[in-house]
Scaffold this motif. Structure first.
Motif, PDB file in Angstrom:
ATOM      1  N   ASN A 117      40.616  40.500  48.553  1.00  0.00           N
ATOM      2  CA  ASN A 117      39.479  40.056  47.744  1.00  0.00           C
ATOM      3  C   ASN A 117      39.159  41.138  46.728  1.00  0.00           C
ATOM      4  O   ASN A 117      38.575  42.175  47.057  1.00  0.00           O
ATOM      5  CB  ASN A 117      38.262  39.805  48.644  1.00  0.00           C
ATOM      6  CG  ASN A 117      37.107  39.181  47.875  1.00  0.00           C
ATOM      7  OD1 ASN A 117      36.850  39.525  46.733  1.00  0.00           O
ATOM      8  ND2 ASN A 117      36.406  38.262  48.516  1.00  0.00           N
ATOM      9  N   ASP A 118      39.574  40.913  45.485  1.00  0.00           N
ATOM     10  CA  ASP A 118      39.360  41.907  44.433  1.00  0.00           C
ATOM     11  C   ASP A 118      38.147  41.559  43.566  1.00  0.00           C
ATOM     12  O   ASP A 118      37.932  42.169  42.518  1.00  0.00           O
ATOM     13  CB  ASP A 118      40.609  42.048  43.558  1.00  0.00           C
ATOM     14  CG  ASP A 118      40.954  40.765  42.817  1.00  0.00           C
ATOM     15  OD1 ASP A 118      40.457  39.700  43.236  1.00  0.00           O
ATOM     16  OD2 ASP A 118      41.716  40.818  41.834  1.00  0.00           O
ATOM     17  N   LYS A 119      37.350  40.585  44.004  1.00  0.00           N
ATOM     18  CA  LYS A 119      36.191  40.175  43.207  1.00  0.00           C
ATOM     19  C   LYS A 119      34.870  40.704  43.765  1.00  0.00           C
ATOM     20  O   LYS A 119      33.838  40.567  43.114  1.00  0.00           O
ATOM     21  CB  LYS A 119      36.140  38.650  43.103  1.00  0.00           C
ATOM     22  CG  LYS A 119      37.225  38.092  42.180  1.00  0.00           C
ATOM     23  CD  LYS A 119      36.929  36.670  41.772  1.00  0.00           C
ATOM     24  CE  LYS A 119      37.858  36.220  40.657  1.00  0.00           C
ATOM     25  NZ  LYS A 119      37.535  34.871  40.170  1.00  0.00           N
ATOM     26  N   ILE A 120      34.893  41.256  44.959  1.00  0.00           N
ATOM     27  CA  ILE A 120      33.671  41.806  45.546  1.00  0.00           C
ATOM     28  C   ILE A 120      33.852  43.308  45.711  1.00  0.00           C
ATOM     29  O   ILE A 120      34.798  43.764  46.353  1.00  0.00           O
ATOM     30  CB  ILE A 120      33.348  41.164  46.910  1.00  0.00           C
ATOM     31  CG1 ILE A 120      33.173  39.645  46.760  1.00  0.00           C
ATOM     32  CG2 ILE A 120      32.084  41.792  47.509  1.00  0.00           C
ATOM     33  CD1 ILE A 120      32.927  38.922  48.084  1.00  0.00           C
ATOM     34  N   ARG A 121      32.944  44.057  45.116  1.00  0.00           N
ATOM     35  CA  ARG A 121      32.960  45.521  45.249  1.00  0.00           C
ATOM     36  C   ARG A 121      31.836  45.952  46.174  1.00  0.00           C
ATOM     37  O   ARG A 121      30.798  45.301  46.250  1.00  0.00           O
ATOM     38  CB  ARG A 121      32.777  46.199  43.893  1.00  0.00           C
ATOM     39  CG  ARG A 121      33.924  45.985  42.932  1.00  0.00           C
ATOM     40  CD  ARG A 121      33.618  46.602  41.588  1.00  0.00           C
ATOM     41  NE  ARG A 121      32.513  45.931  40.899  1.00  0.00           N
ATOM     42  CZ  ARG A 121      31.872  46.434  39.855  1.00  0.00           C
ATOM     43  NH1 ARG A 121      32.210  47.601  39.378  1.00  0.00           N
ATOM     44  NH2 ARG A 121      30.884  45.762  39.282  1.00  0.00           N
ATOM     45  N   VAL A 122      32.028  47.059  46.848  1.00  0.00           N
ATOM     46  CA  VAL A 122      30.986  47.592  47.722  1.00  0.00           C
ATOM     47  C   VAL A 122      30.817  49.086  47.444  1.00  0.00           C
ATOM     48  O   VAL A 122      31.801  49.806  47.292  1.00  0.00           O
ATOM     49  CB  VAL A 122      31.301  47.329  49.217  1.00  0.00           C
ATOM     50  CG1 VAL A 122      32.622  47.960  49.628  1.00  0.00           C
ATOM     51  CG2 VAL A 122      30.173  47.820  50.100  1.00  0.00           C
ATOM     52  N   SER A 123      29.587  49.525  47.323  1.00  0.00           N
ATOM     53  CA  SER A 123      29.280  50.922  47.017  1.00  0.00           C
ATOM     54  C   SER A 123      28.155  51.424  47.899  1.00  0.00           C
ATOM     55  O   SER A 123      27.306  50.651  48.361  1.00  0.00           O
ATOM     56  CB  SER A 123      28.870  51.082  45.548  1.00  0.00           C
ATOM     57  OG  SER A 123      29.923  50.772  44.674  1.00  0.00           O
ATOM     58  N   ARG A 125      34.830  48.000  52.523  1.00  0.00           N
ATOM     59  CA  ARG A 125      35.810  48.143  51.435  1.00  0.00           C
ATOM     60  C   ARG A 125      37.212  47.847  51.947  1.00  0.00           C
ATOM     61  O   ARG A 125      37.999  47.125  51.308  1.00  0.00           O
ATOM     62  CB  ARG A 125      35.740  49.546  50.846  1.00  0.00           C
ATOM     63  CG  ARG A 125      36.536  49.732  49.562  1.00  0.00           C
ATOM     64  CD  ARG A 125      36.510  51.181  49.102  1.00  0.00           C
ATOM     65  NE  ARG A 125      37.338  52.002  49.972  1.00  0.00           N
ATOM     66  CZ  ARG A 125      38.652  52.172  49.802  1.00  0.00           C
ATOM     67  NH1 ARG A 125      39.282  51.556  48.817  1.00  0.00           N
ATOM     68  NH2 ARG A 125      39.340  52.944  50.621  1.00  0.00           N
ATOM     69  N   GLN A 126      37.530  48.403  53.122  1.00  0.00           N
ATOM     70  CA  GLN A 126      38.864  48.188  53.678  1.00  0.00           C
ATOM     71  C   GLN A 126      39.066  46.732  54.110  1.00  0.00           C
ATOM     72  O   GLN A 126      40.173  46.188  53.979  1.00  0.00           O
ATOM     73  CB  GLN A 126      39.093  49.149  54.843  1.00  0.00           C
ATOM     74  CG  GLN A 126      39.146  50.617  54.415  1.00  0.00           C
ATOM     75  CD  GLN A 126      39.523  51.555  55.543  1.00  0.00           C
ATOM     76  OE1 GLN A 126      40.077  51.136  56.558  1.00  0.00           O
ATOM     77  NE2 GLN A 126      39.230  52.837  55.368  1.00  0.00           N
ATOM     78  N   GLU A 127      38.020  46.110  54.627  1.00  0.00           N
ATOM     79  CA  GLU A 127      38.141  44.691  54.998  1.00  0.00           C
ATOM     80  C   GLU A 127      38.397  43.838  53.766  1.00  0.00           C
ATOM     81  O   GLU A 127      39.197  42.891  53.809  1.00  0.00           O
ATOM     82  CB  GLU A 127      36.875  44.223  55.721  1.00  0.00           C
ATOM     83  CG  GLU A 127      36.749  44.733  57.152  1.00  0.00           C
ATOM     84  CD  GLU A 127      35.698  43.970  57.949  1.00  0.00           C
ATOM     85  OE1 GLU A 127      35.261  42.892  57.496  1.00  0.00           O
ATOM     86  OE2 GLU A 127      35.326  44.453  59.037  1.00  0.00           O
ATOM     87  N   LEU A 128      37.740  44.145  52.666  1.00  0.00           N
ATOM     88  CA  LEU A 128      37.955  43.385  51.423  1.00  0.00           C
ATOM     89  C   LEU A 128      39.384  43.567  50.918  1.00  0.00           C
ATOM     90  O   LEU A 128      39.992  42.640  50.394  1.00  0.00           O
ATOM     91  CB  LEU A 128      36.946  43.819  50.358  1.00  0.00           C
ATOM     92  CG  LEU A 128      35.500  43.367  50.613  1.00  0.00           C
ATOM     93  CD1 LEU A 128      34.539  44.115  49.687  1.00  0.00           C
ATOM     94  CD2 LEU A 128      35.363  41.865  50.422  1.00  0.00           C
ATOM     95  N   ILE A 129      39.926  44.773  51.103  1.00  0.00           N
ATOM     96  CA  ILE A 129      41.324  45.011  50.728  1.00  0.00           C
ATOM     97  C   ILE A 129      42.246  44.153  51.599  1.00  0.00           C
ATOM     98  O   ILE A 129      43.178  43.506  51.101  1.00  0.00           O
ATOM     99  CB  ILE A 129      41.675  46.507  50.866  1.00  0.00           C
ATOM    100  CG1 ILE A 129      40.936  47.338  49.815  1.00  0.00           C
ATOM    101  CG2 ILE A 129      43.193  46.719  50.742  1.00  0.00           C
ATOM    102  CD1 ILE A 129      41.083  48.833  49.999  1.00  0.00           C
ATOM    103  N   ALA A 130      41.976  44.155  52.901  1.00  0.00           N
ATOM    104  CA  ALA A 130      42.813  43.365  53.825  1.00  0.00           C
ATOM    105  C   ALA A 130      42.742  41.879  53.503  1.00  0.00           C
ATOM    106  O   ALA A 130      43.721  41.144  53.676  1.00  0.00           O
ATOM    107  CB  ALA A 130      42.382  43.620  55.264  1.00  0.00           C
TER     108      ALA A 130
END
Length: 514
Positions: free
Chosen positions: A451-457, A443-448
């Protein structure tokens, strides 16, 4: 929601924000609502234009920092309505200040925060429980917690949240204590959940002096709407009675999106560990919703067999593919085939997982291979699969979703069953703790990466009736785990996956089913 029509719900902090939204949604679904706040007149203004077919809303003035006010309120509820079926502990407050301040005015402010967020919640819950016991029907307690109830961030500018984080950590612990008390009481009719939002656009930040009156939180950072939180509560209430999601974390991302499964029709999903159990249910449910699903397993012939009932029926298509997620070469070859066949991936469900009943401090050298297989399947394989799936997700112009099937053992160390003599789960717990941490790292890597199109749960089930316990020799080959302990069905976990897929792209979930 039909099962709740005519039932009685109590909502604290009901005059504005999340509480007001919950009251409206409950009434819209035919629930009788006792809406509590210090400003009952504000509630009355909110509900005066509700249609006649809505459930009745009783606006009551109640100061939950005052025990006598709580007692009087529940005496009235008992006399007028008899029982309570739903409680939403929503009231909460904060104040921008430090604990180590020389300003003595904060003494009262801190007492108010603690009494509202924690002490009042405890008293309200206890009195609501006494009325829930009188009902022969199922009941639900939902505590509106916060991401602040799970960690304490460090601010270089100084920490100004004072006792707020402490109260929310207390709510996290108290929710679990309540769950354990209900188990001890053998009460299977009352469920308890904690719902932990990130930033929500309410007046919390202005009343707490974190922001000036003329500034909105969503002008500074991504923020959820109160309706997002209310929607999650409706979801929790719609679950089967034997399913208790004890913790849901909801965080905003940057974009709003559709609330229906139609958005995924024709997209491509990859599910690991897809031959049996949870994986098989997920594959079938995704396909029934028009998604093309690549089911990965060491035994693809099992997938091919159950795919016969789906393929050619107007649903999405199921593709069975042999893949050993403990082998990097197998993963690379699999994703090369997926790229050639589909081009992109939109959904990844990392479901593959194994365990083995044995101890780490074992004289039998055969366990070395067992431990390597467990780690490579549960953790190393998940990392490799996720990275290769991400490379194909990047090629898509659409929104994507990564869902890691974790476990409650990723959050604490416990025996799988109470009758264990010693700890025989060995490295399994470590792999699931690793999955939990890796989900947050992703999640933090996607923020860095902006990338707001891929979510992780991450979804963390408790005990589920699958062949995991038989394959791992935790129980006999002809045994069932539900004969030993309460257990979820595989379909329950798949249903949660569908909810994660259907909800707004502005919401990020971290579910825990136990």
């Amino acid at each position: 929601m039909d099962k709740w029509i005519g039932k009685v719900a109590v909502v604290t902090g009901a005059s504005a924000g999340i509480g007001a939204e919950i009251v409206k949604d409950f009434a819209k679904n035919g629930i009788t609502v006792v809406a509590l706040a210090r400003r009952a007149s504000k509630i009355e203004d909110n509900v005066k234009d509700f249609p006649a077919e809505y459930g009745k809303v009783h606006a009551r003035s109640c100061d939950i920092t005052n025990l006598q006010s709580i007692k009087d309120t529940f005496d009235w509820i008992e006399q007028q309505l008899g029982s309570v079926n739903i409680l939403v502990n929503n009231a909460g407050m904060g104040r921008k200040a430090t604990i180590l301040t020389e300003n003595s005015e904060v003494d009262k402010q801190f007492a108010d925060i603690i009494n509202t967020n924690f002490t009042g919640l405890v008293h309200v819950t206890r009195h609501a429980y006494l009325l829930m016991k009188k009902s022969d029907d199922y009941s639900m307690i939902i505590n509106i917690n916060s991401v602040a109830g799970h960690n304490v961030p460090f601010f270089k500018e100084g920490q100004l949240s004072n006792v707020y984080h402490g109260t929310k950590h207390a709510v996290t612990a108290t929710t679990e204590i309540l769950r354990q008390e209900l188990i001890a009481l053998k009460n299977d009719k009352i469920r308890v959940s904690s719902l932990s939002p990130g930033i929500v656009q309410t007046d919390f930040f202005t009343t707490g002096k974190y922001l000036p009156e003329n500034l909105r939180m969503k002008d500074l950072a991504p923020a959820l709407d109160p309706s997002d939180i209310s929607n999650v509560i409706l979801y929790l209430l719609q679950l089967p009675y034997h399913v208790n999601i004890t913790e849901v974390t909801v965080r905003p991302v940057l974009e709003a999106f559709s609330l229906i499964m139609d958005k995924w029709q024709g997209k491509t999903a990859v599910v690991t560990g897809a031959s049996v159990g949870i994986g098989a249910e997920i594959v079938k449910d995704l396909a029934r919703n028009g998604i093309n699903v690549v089911g990965l397993a060491r035994r693809p012939e099992i997938i091919e067999e159950y795919a016969k009932e789906i393929n050619g029926s107007g649903y999405g298509k199921i593709y069975a593919y042999k893949c050993d997620v403990s082998s990097l070469d197998s993963i690379k070859e699999t994703f090369k085939w997926i790229e050639d066949k589909f081009g992109v991936i939109n959904i990844l469900v990392n479901n593959a997982g194994i365990g083995k009943k044995t101890t780490i401090l074992n004289d039998n050298h055969e366990v070395d291979n067992h431990f390597t297989d467990i780690i490579n399947t549960n953790f190393t394989g998940l990392v490799h699969v996720t990275r290769h799936a991400y490379l194909l997700m990047k090629k898509s112009e659409d929104f994507c979703k990564i869902i890691n099937i974790c476990s409650i053992t990723g959050h604490n160390v416990m025996s799988f069953m109470n009758n264990f003599e010693g700890q025989e789960a060995n490295v399994y717990h470590g792999t699931k703790h690793a999955v939990k941490a890796t989900t947050e790292i992703l999640r933090q890597e996607l923020i860095a990466l902006k990338n707001d199109k891929i979510r992780v749960s991450s979804i963390s089930p408790g005990i589920v009736e699958t062949d995991f316990f038989r394959a791992g020799n935790f129980i006999s080959e002809d045994g069932q785990i539900k004969d030993v302990s309460p257990a979820l069905n595989s379909s329950d976990i798949s249903n949660v996956i569908l909810v994660f897929a259907t909800n707004s792209i502005s919401c990020q979930y971290y579910g825990s089913d136990h």
